[in-house]
Design a protein around this motif. Structure first.
Motif, PDB file in Angstrom:
ATOM      1  N   ALA A 113       3.116  -4.084  -7.025  1.00  0.00           N
ATOM      2  CA  ALA A 113       2.092  -4.356  -8.161  1.00  0.00           C
ATOM      3  C   ALA A 113       0.704  -3.500  -7.972  1.00  0.00           C
ATOM      4  CB  ALA A 113       1.465  -6.049  -7.881  1.00  0.00           C
ATOM      5  N   LEU A 114       0.455  -3.063  -6.700  1.00  0.00           N
ATOM      6  CA  LEU A 114      -0.337  -2.065  -6.456  1.00  0.00           C
ATOM      7  C   LEU A 114      -0.066  -0.861  -7.046  1.00  0.00           C
ATOM      8  CD1 LEU A 114      -3.180  -1.976  -5.145  1.00  0.00           C
ATOM      9  CD2 LEU A 114      -2.415  -1.181  -2.906  1.00  0.00           C
ATOM     10  N   ASP A 115       1.153  -0.229  -6.752  1.00  0.00           N
ATOM     11  CA  ASP A 115       1.419   1.001  -7.117  1.00  0.00           C
ATOM     12  C   ASP A 115       1.574   1.130  -8.788  1.00  0.00           C
ATOM     13  OD1 ASP A 115       1.496   2.834  -5.378  1.00  0.00           O
ATOM     14  OD2 ASP A 115       3.405   2.488  -4.652  1.00  0.00           O
ATOM     15  N   GLU A 116       2.104  -0.110  -9.268  1.00  0.00           N
ATOM     16  CA  GLU A 116       2.175  -0.137 -10.749  1.00  0.00           C
ATOM     17  C   GLU A 116       0.832  -0.064 -11.503  1.00  0.00           C
ATOM     18  OE1 GLU A 116       4.349  -3.466 -11.926  1.00  0.00           O
ATOM     19  OE2 GLU A 116       6.124  -2.871 -10.780  1.00  0.00           O
ATOM     20  N   TYR A 117      -0.311  -0.771 -11.054  1.00  0.00           N
ATOM     21  CA  TYR A 117      -1.518  -0.681 -11.540  1.00  0.00           C
ATOM     22  C   TYR A 117      -2.263   0.468 -11.277  1.00  0.00           C
ATOM     23  CZ  TYR A 117      -6.493  -2.049 -12.064  1.00  0.00           C
ATOM     24  OH  TYR A 117      -7.714  -2.203 -12.370  1.00  0.00           O
ATOM     25  N   SER A 118      -1.925   1.266 -10.146  1.00  0.00           N
ATOM     26  CA  SER A 118      -2.660   2.577  -9.935  1.00  0.00           C
ATOM     27  C   SER A 118      -2.001   3.344 -10.900  1.00  0.00           C
ATOM     28  CB  SER A 118      -2.321   3.049  -8.436  1.00  0.00           C
ATOM     29  OG  SER A 118      -2.804   2.094  -7.544  1.00  0.00           O
TER      30      SER A 118
END
Length: 234
Positions: A113-118
């Motif tokens: 989720a963190l990478d997708e948001y970034s």
């Protein structure tokens, strides 16, 4: 997990505020597997990160993201090395195959989720972003402004923060605290079987022995059932 009153506070990636805000002495004594603390080093030059060991649970992409997170939670600075140099991410990877096995899915979901948001908001995966942007992303995660986490972004950040503290200040036997940088940061002189009156009087001025508890005869590692089924301290 951290106190609920602290979970949603803005990220402050400074050594002094992490130590103060976490109530770190009590956290380390109660929370990590070794139950030990650390001693200040004279050499404050940031250390070179060694070649990464083989991963036990994380994928290479997950490990890159996690390395960047722990580096922002407790970065190296003019006072010395931080969580990245202490191999906190390596400790977490090892723990996800052992004591923290139940957290594996939360890491899988949260790191993704963190990478997708970034990528969506800033055009790159988290570990490729500028440190200031990384701090802004993690602050948004803390404030539950980033979707996709389970059960929440604040919960995920609190979990990783606690595990980063464990990995930075644990006994090196567990995969973190490389070179005893965590113990040095806390000015802990090291594990000792016996302490003299002179040692007690010296307090934090006592020279560190840089020795794992498992280097001591009382904690010698033994083979379970004599069949190589795993190593455990006596």
């Amino acid at each position: 997990m951290p106190d609920k009153n602290k979970t949603n506070q803005p990220l402050d990636p400074s050594r002094r505020n992490l130590l103060k805000g976490a109530g770190l002495l009590g956290t380390v004594l109660a929370g990590n597997a070794s139950g030990v603390l650390a001693q200040q080093t004279v050499d404050t030059t940031p250390q070179t990160i060694p070649v990464r060991e083989a991963l036990e649970t994380l994928t290479a992409a997950e490990a890159e993201t996690l390395e960047a997170i722990v580096d922002r939670i407790l970065p190296s600075d003019e006072n010395g090395p931080g969580a990245r140099e202490a191999r906190a991410a390596h400790y977490i990877d090892c723990s996800l195959a052992a004591d923290n096995l139940t957290s594996r899915e939360l890491y899988l979901i949260g790191l993704s989720a963190l990478d997708e948001y970034s990528v969506k908001q800033h055009g790159s995966r988290f570990h490729l972003l500028d440190s200031a942007v990384q701090d802004a992303v993690l602050t948004a995660v803390q404030a539950d402004q980033v979707p996709g986490f389970r059960p929440s972004g604040a919960g995920f950040f609190g979990m990783v923060r606690n595990h980063t503290i464990d990995g930075t200040f644990c006994d090196p036997y567990y995969g973190g605290n490389r070179g005893f940088v965590g113990w040095d940061m806390l000015r802990y002189p090291g594990v000792r079987v016996a302490v003299s009156e002179t040692d007690v009087a010296m307090g934090a001025g006592l020279a560190p022995n840089h020795q794992s508890a498992y280097d001591l005869p009382a904690f010698t590692k033994t083979i379970v059932n004599g069949n190589g089924g795993g190593n455990h301290g006596n």
